[in-house]
Every structure is written in C-alpha cells, then in structure tokens.
Design a protein around this motif. Structure first.
Motif, PDB file in Angstrom:
ATOM      1  N   GLN A 406      14.812 -20.792 -23.015  1.00  0.00           N
ATOM      2  CA  GLN A 406      15.131 -20.457 -21.629  1.00  0.00           C
ATOM      3  C   GLN A 406      16.256 -21.304 -21.045  1.00  0.00           C
ATOM      4  N   THR A 407      16.191 -22.601 -21.266  1.00  0.00           N
ATOM      5  CA  THR A 407      17.141 -23.497 -20.607  1.00  0.00           C
ATOM      6  C   THR A 407      18.184 -24.037 -21.579  1.00  0.00           C
ATOM      7  N   ALA A 408      18.482 -23.280 -22.619  1.00  0.00           N
ATOM      8  CA  ALA A 408      19.473 -23.724 -23.605  1.00  0.00           C
ATOM      9  C   ALA A 408      20.809 -24.025 -22.923  1.00  0.00           C
ATOM     10  N   ARG A 409      21.349 -25.190 -23.206  1.00  0.00           N
ATOM     11  CA  ARG A 409      22.667 -25.568 -22.705  1.00  0.00           C
ATOM     12  C   ARG A 409      23.751 -24.924 -23.566  1.00  0.00           C
ATOM     13  N   GLU A 410      24.965 -24.904 -23.056  1.00  0.00           N
ATOM     14  CA  GLU A 410      26.046 -24.267 -23.811  1.00  0.00           C
ATOM     15  C   GLU A 410      26.292 -24.991 -25.128  1.00  0.00           C
ATOM     16  N   ASP A 411      26.182 -26.321 -25.145  1.00  0.00           N
ATOM     17  CA  ASP A 411      26.376 -27.050 -26.395  1.00  0.00           C
ATOM     18  C   ASP A 411      25.268 -26.736 -27.393  1.00  0.00           C
ATOM     19  N   GLN A 412      24.074 -26.418 -26.900  1.00  0.00           N
ATOM     20  CA  GLN A 412      22.986 -26.047 -27.809  1.00  0.00           C
ATOM     21  C   GLN A 412      23.208 -24.654 -28.393  1.00  0.00           C
ATOM     22  N   VAL A 413      23.771 -23.753 -27.608  1.00  0.00           N
ATOM     23  CA  VAL A 413      24.111 -22.430 -28.145  1.00  0.00           C
ATOM     24  C   VAL A 413      25.176 -22.582 -29.230  1.00  0.00           C
ATOM     25  N   ASP A 414      26.129 -23.496 -29.026  1.00  0.00           N
ATOM     26  CA  ASP A 414      27.100 -23.792 -30.082  1.00  0.00           C
ATOM     27  C   ASP A 414      26.393 -24.283 -31.345  1.00  0.00           C
ATOM     28  N   ARG A 454      25.079 -14.162 -22.754  1.00  0.00           N
ATOM     29  CA  ARG A 454      26.528 -14.070 -22.882  1.00  0.00           C
ATOM     30  C   ARG A 454      27.082 -15.224 -23.681  1.00  0.00           C
ATOM     31  N   TRP A 455      26.555 -16.435 -23.470  1.00  0.00           N
ATOM     32  CA  TRP A 455      26.987 -17.549 -24.304  1.00  0.00           C
ATOM     33  C   TRP A 455      26.729 -17.254 -25.773  1.00  0.00           C
ATOM     34  N   ALA A 456      25.582 -16.661 -26.068  1.00  0.00           N
ATOM     35  CA  ALA A 456      25.248 -16.347 -27.459  1.00  0.00           C
ATOM     36  C   ALA A 456      26.240 -15.345 -28.039  1.00  0.00           C
ATOM     37  N   LEU A 457      26.560 -14.305 -27.282  1.00  0.00           N
ATOM     38  CA  LEU A 457      27.524 -13.314 -27.760  1.00  0.00           C
ATOM     39  C   LEU A 457      28.895 -13.946 -27.968  1.00  0.00           C
ATOM     40  N   ASP A 458      29.286 -14.830 -27.064  1.00  0.00           N
ATOM     41  CA  ASP A 458      30.587 -15.477 -27.196  1.00  0.00           C
ATOM     42  C   ASP A 458      30.676 -16.314 -28.467  1.00  0.00           C
ATOM     43  N   GLN A 459      29.527 -16.769 -28.968  1.00  0.00           N
ATOM     44  CA  GLN A 459      29.482 -17.531 -30.219  1.00  0.00           C
ATOM     45  C   GLN A 459      29.289 -16.631 -31.439  1.00  0.00           C
ATOM     46  N   GLY A 460      29.281 -15.318 -31.213  1.00  0.00           N
ATOM     47  CA  GLY A 460      29.104 -14.385 -32.327  1.00  0.00           C
ATOM     48  C   GLY A 460      27.688 -14.316 -32.849  1.00  0.00           C
ATOM     49  N   LEU A 461      26.711 -14.750 -32.043  1.00  0.00           N
ATOM     50  CA  LEU A 461      25.316 -14.769 -32.476  1.00  0.00           C
ATOM     51  C   LEU A 461      24.656 -13.409 -32.283  1.00  0.00           C
ATOM     52  N   ARG A 462      23.783 -13.061 -33.205  1.00  0.00           N
ATOM     53  CA  ARG A 462      22.951 -11.861 -33.066  1.00  0.00           C
ATOM     54  C   ARG A 462      21.686 -12.257 -32.301  1.00  0.00           C
TER      55      ARG A 462
END
Length: 589
Positions: A406-414, A454-462
């Motif tokens: 839920q609270t994933a930071r942008e660096d964690q999505v990276d 959206r952060w996940a999509l920007d990283q190419g994540l499924r």
C-alpha cells in the motif's frame, strides 16, 4: 467438412488482452462497432474441448468451426473478456464472509453505528447458523465508517450477550473486539502481557503500557487466537462448505482462478479433501503460511505443483510481515498522521516479525525449495524488510510477490523492478479507505500515492490488483473501477490522480498480468488460440465505457474451460462434502 467446435461466441465486443502488436485484439476488439485498437478486431471466438481454437472473423468461424452440435451464441453487444484471475484472496474467507453476520458499511452492508452493529450480531445469534455456533461472530465493521468513530469495546459487546462469547471482526481482519466472556475464554486479563507482534488494548493507560484491564479490542497476534477459537466453533456443516460457497461467490464476480492465500497445512488438506469429493469449478491456487511450511522436517510438506488436481494446486508460501494501514497496525518508516489512542506521536506501527534473520531464512528456504513466495507488506518499513530478504535469497522459480504494498515508496518500486518482484496492489483501498488515509492515517501527501500503479507501469512492471476477500467483497468490477478512477467512498475525491491507469491496464492487472504472476500465462489470461476457454461476459466493455460508469458494469456470465459456471443451474446447497474433512482454521488476511 468444418471442424466442429462446441461453442462459438460472436456479436459482442471482444477484448482479447493479447500482447502481440500484430493481434488486432491486443487493445480492443469491438466486432462491427470498431474501436481504438490497431484495426478491426476479431468478431468471434470458437471453443472446443475447453480450449480456444479460433479467434477471428465471424464468417470464417462459422464456415470452419460450426457443426451440427455447435452452440452458436450472439452476445448482443455485450463484452467478452478473459476470465478474471484473483492475484490474492482467501477462498475460505469468501465463504466465511457469506456465513457470519455482515457488519460491513455501505455499499456492501448497512452498518452505520454501534447500535446497528449490535443489532446485526443479535439477529445472527438467533439465526439457524448462529444458534448452533459456540460464539456470536460478525465480520466487517470499520471504525472509520461508524458514527462513533471508534471500535466496539467489551462493554458494547456485553450488550449483545453476557451468556455467549462475542467477536466482532474488523474489516481488515487484523483487529477485532470481544465481550467480557470472550476475554475470559481467551485467558486475557490485566496481568496478560501483549504478545510479540500484537496488542491487547487496555481500558486506561498504566505503566508498563502492556498491562491493565483489557477493553476488548485486540490487534494482530493478540486478535488471531480470538478469530481461530470463535470460527472453529461454527457449526461443522458450515465449516465444511466454506470453500464451495467461496468458489461459487468468486465465480459470480467473473473469477475463473482464485487463491487461498496464507492457509495452514491442515486447511490445505481440508481444501484437497473437499475437492476430491466435489471438484472445484474454478482453479484454486493455495499458499501455506511460511513459518509452518519452512519449519517442517519434510522437504516439501506442501506438495507444490504446476498441475491442478480436482481444481486445486499448491504453489508456495505466504509471509505476513505487518498489519493493516486502515487499522493503523501496518509498519511504517514515518509516523502515522494521527496515532491510535494511547500511542505516542512518533508511533509507526510495528512488525509482525521483528527479526530480519527469521524473515530472511523463511524466504531463502522457500526459494531453495522452488516455492513461490508471497509476502503481506502494507507499510514501507515492512517492504524494506522484505526487500532485504529477497535480495539475499536471489530470484525464485516463480515471481516473488509483494502483497498489498500500500505505502510503497518510489524507490521501493524501483527495487521491485530490479529484484523481479511483482507488486500486487489492493487497489480498492483508494475507494474504501482513501478518505480515512487522507484525514487520519497518512495525510494528503502519502495518501495520494497508496497503491502506486502508475509508478509500477513506469518501471515496466506487470503489477496485479486483487480484492483480498473477505476484507472486501471479491468484486472484480470494483477492482477495475478503483484503478481507473481512484475515487474515494465518502468524499468522492480522486486520490492521487497521477496514479490512475487506463482501463486496459486495469483489465490486464486481473487477467494476463495475474496469469504471469502464477506462471500460467501460456494457458490463461488472454483470449488466444491454444489457451483455456476461461471467459467472462460483461454487460458493457470497460475499455469503452465512461470511466465513472465502469462501477455499474455487471458480470453476466462466467465460463470456465468452455463450461458456464455462473449463473449456475438452480440447486440446493451441496451435501456431498467430505464428512471426514478436518475442521478449517482461519487466520488473518
């Protein structure tokens, strides 16, 4: 002579979700209606022996595949999509949700205050199921939605009964409240210390803070014994049908693959015993609690397999590393905006397992044994702990999954992208608790980035999206709507508009992406030749509907391997469940 299909579907908008750029249905197939895809889409789908054998023009489908026994169906403008795949939920919990008292707020129930909550519990206590139950049990109250703005206490629940123990389960399934007799049954008193990873809330603050007379509200590992004890004392006839009830309910929302996420070895046996007598009409993927599975002396106590037996397969393990953000027990790196009563200003929640070495060992053991790893991680501190363990263990045979995040930071999505972790977001939080996060839990800034698709999509994540039933109803349409609009339940604001995704991305999150999460993308997740005919018919196409109207779309029919499983033929409750199945035990979600 034409090859003979069992079924040909045509005359509707066909959303294939196929990934090939050459496939005209990869974005949208709208039959004769046209649409924003790369060209005219397929007009028909043919099915034989449970498998899709043709996707293309209607006339070609009829000429090549229609035979004397082929059923040809006109969709009459309705939408045909791949069957929905549950990326995380609790099959037995779905059945449980339909069995005990409904304490949910609107739109899934009508509990508005403590008085209506108590009325629901009293009514259930007098029902046929409740009258035979050892405890009076209800599920789904939300203190954020109660007029009083607080949890029920032992005093409130004593007004329901002083002769029978009472348990009101919070919608998160991470907290609950019991009456005075319930506390006595649990052995909780002023002298009972808080368990590690849990809190017994007290009537008044004392020193040390873990002592004092309990007020009835229990968190996390203090709550778990209450749920286990109360639910074990439901009538046996109800316990033995929870899985079947759950499967039927999931099918009614268009799901053709569901999850039993975080079960015990005992419950896994009960699941398999049930399926051996009444094979499930949906596919069920099971994950066992990691501490139990990894501590076993057996190399594979789970029986992990890629193949389904009677509709069931075990895939791996589930860790629970923190609690609930809406219940303010999730483990954060920054303090809660408003801490719970009695907590200091710097309160950040707490870990379910404070020892990093234990978490690393469980993840590492699972990876070594070829088991897929799922981890419940709501708070960003819990996500950090999980990422450390994943980094040490290395890649697994199947994608490692961060459940909720839920609270994933942008660096964690990276980091998810770097380590090959699939985030599976509980996107409906934006609807159910978005206002609560804004005003009480996180504040405007952090609330805007919960479920950061959206952060996940920007990283190419499924990324995938799930319902986590019974925490929410297994409502596929609500899952879609919440990703596209991110509109909150009470105030109706758009929570973090920059995190919204397209309807196609939302559909992928519960179809093809979820198939990839399970390693089943070669046979599920899209409408393509050679894949299972797992399909859902909707009243309208979510890709072309007004985004705000997606929530009004209805599931018309669910088809599993070419056979309609919803709406099901009228029938009474099955009585052919195994009489010797072990009594299930239900834990947190």
């Amino acid at each position: 002579m034409a090859q003979q299909a069992d079924l040909i579907l045509h005359g509707g908008e066909i959303v294939t979700v196929a990934e090939s750029a050459d496939d005209p249905g990869s974005a949208l197939s709208a039959g004769s209606a046209g649409g924003p895809g790369p060209g005219p889409g397929p007009e028909a789908v043919a099915v034989k022996d449970g498998t899709i054998v043709f996707v293309g023009p209607r006339q070609e489908a009829l000429e090549r595949w229609r035979g004397p026994r082929t059923v040809v169906r006109d969709l009459r403008g309705q939408a045909l999509l791949p069957g929905f795949i549950d990326a995380h939920g609790h099959l037995g919990g779905i059945g449980l949700q339909a069995t005990i008292a409904n304490l949910l707020a609107a739109p899934d129930g009508d509990v508005t205050d403590l008085a209506s909550l108590k009325d629901k519990l009293r009514a259930w206590a007098d029902s046929p199921v409740g009258a035979d139950s050892g405890w009076i049990v209800g599920f789904g109250y939300d203190d954020a939605m109660l007029a009083e703005g607080r949890h029920p206490t032992r005093d409130d629940l004593d007004e329901v009964s002083t002769d029978r123990p009472v348990l009101a389960i919070h919608q998160s399934f991470h907290l609950g409240a019991v009456n005075s007799l319930g506390l006595k049954r649990l052995g909780y008193s002023a002298a009972t210390p808080d368990p590690e990873g849990g809190v017994i809330r007290r009537r008044e603050l004392v020193v040390p803070p873990s002592c004092g007379e309990p007020d009835g509200v229990l968190e996390e590992k203090a709550f778990t014994p209450a749920s286990e004890l109360a639910l074990e004392e439901l009538p046996e006839r109800e316990l033995l049908t929870l899985f079947i009830t759950g499967a039927a309910t999931a099918a009614s929302f268009g799901f053709t693959t569901v999850q039993e996420g975080g079960t015990t070895l005992k419950n896994l046996k009960a699941l398999r015993d049930t399926a051996a007598v009444v094979p499930f009409k949906v596919d069920v993927v099971a994950y066992v609690k990691a501490d139990e599975a990894t501590s076993s002396a057996l190399d594979d106590p789970i029986g992990v397999s890629d193949e389904y037996v009677d509709g069931v397969r075990a895939a791996g393990v589930k860790l629970v590393l923190d609690g609930s953000p809406q219940g303010r027990t999730a483990w954060l790196t920054e303090p809660y905006l408003t801490p719970p009563a009695g907590k200091p200003e710097d309160y950040c929640g707490y870990p379910a397992q404070p020892d990093d070495a234990v978490v690393a060992k469980q993840v590492g053991t699972a990876v070594e044994r070829g088991w897929q790893v799922l981890a419940h991680v709501n708070g960003d501190a819990a996500i950090d702990q999980f990422l450390r363990a994943v980094g040490a263990a290395g890649p697994g045979r199947r994608p490692t999954v961060a459940i909720h995040a839920q609270t994933a930071r942008e660096d964690q999505v990276d980091a998810f992208a770097r380590l090959g972790v699939v985030p599976s977001f509980f996107s409906m939080h934006t609807y159910y608790w978005g206002d609560w996060y804004r005003g009480t839990v996180l504040g405007e800034g952090r609330a805007a980035t919960i479920s950061p698709a959206r952060w996940a999509l920007d990283q190419g994540l499924r990324y995938t999206s799930h319902h986590d039933a019974p925490v929410a109803l297994p409502n596929s349409i609500a899952v879609l709507s919440s990703q596209v609009t991110r509109r909150t339940r009470t105030d109706g604001v758009v929570l973090g508009p920059e995190q919204r995704v397209s309807p196609l991305d939302a559909v992928r999150a519960i179809t093809l992406n979820a198939a990839h999460q399970y390693g089943e993308q070669d046979r599920k997740g899209s409408i393509e030749v050679g894949k299972l005919a797992d399909l859902v018919i909707l009243s309208a196409n979510p890709l072309t509907a007004d985004p705000e109207a997606i929530r009004d779309i209805e599931v018309i029919e669910t088809i599993k391997a070419g056979t309609t499983i919803h709406p099901a033929a009228p029938a009474g409750r099955t009585s052919s469940t195994p009489a010797t199945a072990p009594t299930p035990r239900w834990g947190c979600c």
